[in-house]
Design an enzyme around this catalytic site. Structure first.
Site, short mmCIF file in Angstrom:
data_model
loop_
_atom_site.label_atom_id
_atom_site.label_comp_id
_atom_site.label_asym_id
_atom_site.label_seq_id
_atom_site.Cartn_x
_atom_site.Cartn_y
_atom_site.Cartn_z
N ARG A 40 48.63 4.80 13.51
CA ARG A 40 47.18 4.54 13.49
C ARG A 40 46.81 3.99 12.12
O ARG A 40 47.13 4.60 11.10
CB ARG A 40 46.42 5.84 13.77
CG ARG A 40 44.91 5.68 13.75
CD ARG A 40 44.22 6.86 14.41
NE ARG A 40 44.22 8.04 13.56
CZ ARG A 40 43.82 9.26 13.97
NH1 ARG A 40 43.43 9.46 15.20
NH2 ARG A 40 43.85 10.28 13.14
N SER A 109 42.24 8.49 24.76
CA SER A 109 41.53 9.64 24.21
C SER A 109 40.35 10.00 25.11
O SER A 109 39.59 9.11 25.49
CB SER A 109 40.97 9.33 22.82
OG SER A 109 41.99 9.28 21.87
N LYS A 138 38.91 13.28 11.71
CA LYS A 138 38.00 12.56 12.61
C LYS A 138 36.57 13.02 12.32
O LYS A 138 35.98 13.81 13.07
CB LYS A 138 38.35 12.89 14.07
CG LYS A 138 39.61 12.20 14.57
CD LYS A 138 39.28 10.83 15.16
CE LYS A 138 40.44 10.28 15.96
NZ LYS A 138 40.06 9.08 16.71
#
Lengths: 214, 214
Positions: A40, A109, A138
Site C-alpha cells: 500500500r 475493504s 487509518k
C-alpha cells in the site's frame, strides 16, 4: 491456483520514512510465516510505487507468497501481481475484475454491515473487515466493528474474511476465534524491530486459536 | 487512427473546488476548438477520477476529440481512453507502452534538454516541453525553457512537441512561432469565465501564427 491463504496477511504500508526498508522487512516477515502481502502506497509517485512492487514481486515469487497491490490496478498489471485490494473509494469491483480477469485475486475493504451485505453480490475473493479497532494507521475511520461486529460480519458474508485494524499479538487469538480466515496487520510487523520474530509470534497465536476452535 | 492534432491541448486539472464543473467546462472548451484533452487529477480518489474520466470519454467521443489520462494507466485502460500522458516520475514509457499497446497515444513530459534527448530514444507520440514559463500550477518546477529553450527543444526532438506552462492568449503566437506542434493550456481555459470563447481566442492566435510561418 493455490487456495488463498489469508492467515497472516501483511499490509506493507509505505511512507517516506520507511519506504527504502520495505523489501527487506517484507522478506523477513515472510520468513516468519506471513502468508500474503499487500503493498500500500498512498504518497509515493507512480515510478517509486512501481519499483517497490517489482522488488516485492521478485522476493515473494521465491517464497510462493502472493503479492496484492492496494488500489492501483496499473501497478498490479505492470508487475503481474497476484491481485489487488480495493477500498470503497477505489475502482469499483466490477471494473477491476473486467480489467484483471478471472484469475487475479480481488479483495475488498468493508467498513460496515451494509457493505458486508453488498459484497455478497460481488465475486470478490475475500473481504477485509476494517477496522476491528480504531487505529492511527487509518485516521479517517470513524466506526470500528469490534469483536461482536466482526463475528456478525463473518456470519453474514459468503466470502473469506480477513480482519484488519488494531491487531497485535495480544489480541490475535481472540480475533481468530471470531471465525475469520486470517488477520491482517500493519504496524505489528512493519514497526517491529524484528519483523521475523513478530510474524512468528503472530503465527503461533493463529495456530493456537485454530487448534482451540477445531 | 486520425493524425494527432496537438494544436490546442487542454489539460483539465481537477481540484476539489473545480472537479464537479470539469465535464461541462471541457465540453464548452471543445466547442471552442480544443483539439486534445488531458484529464489530470492529483488529489481525487480513484473512484472519483474514474467517474470524471468516464464522463469525459463520453463527451469527447461525440466531438471526435481524443482523451488522454495523466499518469494513471489503469484509469486510461478502464475508460478506453485514447492514451496517457506520463511525467518523469510516472510509469516509465516502456512499461506503459507494454501495457497499453502500440495503438494508444503516449505523451511524455520533458523538463530539460537532457530529457528531450533521452525521449528521442523512445517511441513516444509527443513530448510536452514543460514548463515554457514558470507557473503556479506546477509549483515544483525550478527551471523554465523560455522561448529560446523551446526553439532548441523543437530542433533537437524527433517527436511532435507541445509547449506547456504559462501559456495565455497574449503569448500564444510567439510560442507557436518556435515551431511547436501545439500549445497546452491549463488556467487559460480552466479558469476562464467562458471556456468556449477562451478556446476560440487561442485558436485564432494559433491559426494566425501558422499562417505567419507558412
Amino acid at each position: 491456483m493455490k487456495p488463498l491463504d489469508l492467515r497472516l496477511y501483511l499490509v506493507a504500508d509505505g511512507t517516506a520514512a520507511n519506504r527504502h526498508r520495505i523489501p527487506e522487512m517484507v522478506e523477513r516477515a515472510v520468513a516468519g510465516g506471513v502468508t500474503l502481502v499487500q503493498l500500500r502506497e498512498k504518497t509515493a509517485d507512480t515510478r517509486t510505487f512501481l519499483q517497490i512492487a517489482f522488488k516485492l514481486k521478485e522476493i515473494l515469487a521465491d517464497w510462493g507468497v502472493p503479492l496484492i497491490v492496494n488500489d492501483r490496478v496499473d501497478i498490479a498489471w505492470a508487475v503481474d501481481a497476484d491481485g489487488v485490494h480495493i477500498g470503497q473509494r477505489d475502482m469499483p469491483y466490477k471494473v477491476a475484475r473486467r480489467l484483471l480477469g478471472a484469475d487475479k485475486i480481488i479483495g475488498l475493504s468493508v467498513e460496515n454491515m451494509r457493505q458486508v451485505e453488498a459484497a455478497n453480490r460481488l465475486d470478490v475473493d475475500y473481504i477485509g473487515v476494517s477496522p476491528v479497532f480504531l487505529t492511527p494507521t487509518k485516521p479517517d475511520a470513524k466506526n470500528a466493528f469490534g469483536i461482536e461486529g466482526l463475528k456478525k460480519a463473518v456470519e453474514v458474508t459468503r466470502h473469506k474474511a480477513v480482519a484488519i485494524g488494531g491487531i497485535q499479538v495480544e489480541n490475535a487469538s481472540e480475533i481468530m476465534q471470531t471465525g475469520v480466515d486470517g488477520i491482517s496487520v500493519v504496524s505489528a510487523i512493519v514497526k517491529a524491530e524484528n519483523p521475523r520474530s513478530a510474524a512468528e509470534a503472530l503465527v503461533e497465536r493463529i495456530r493456537g486459536a485454530c487448534a482451540d476452535t477445531s
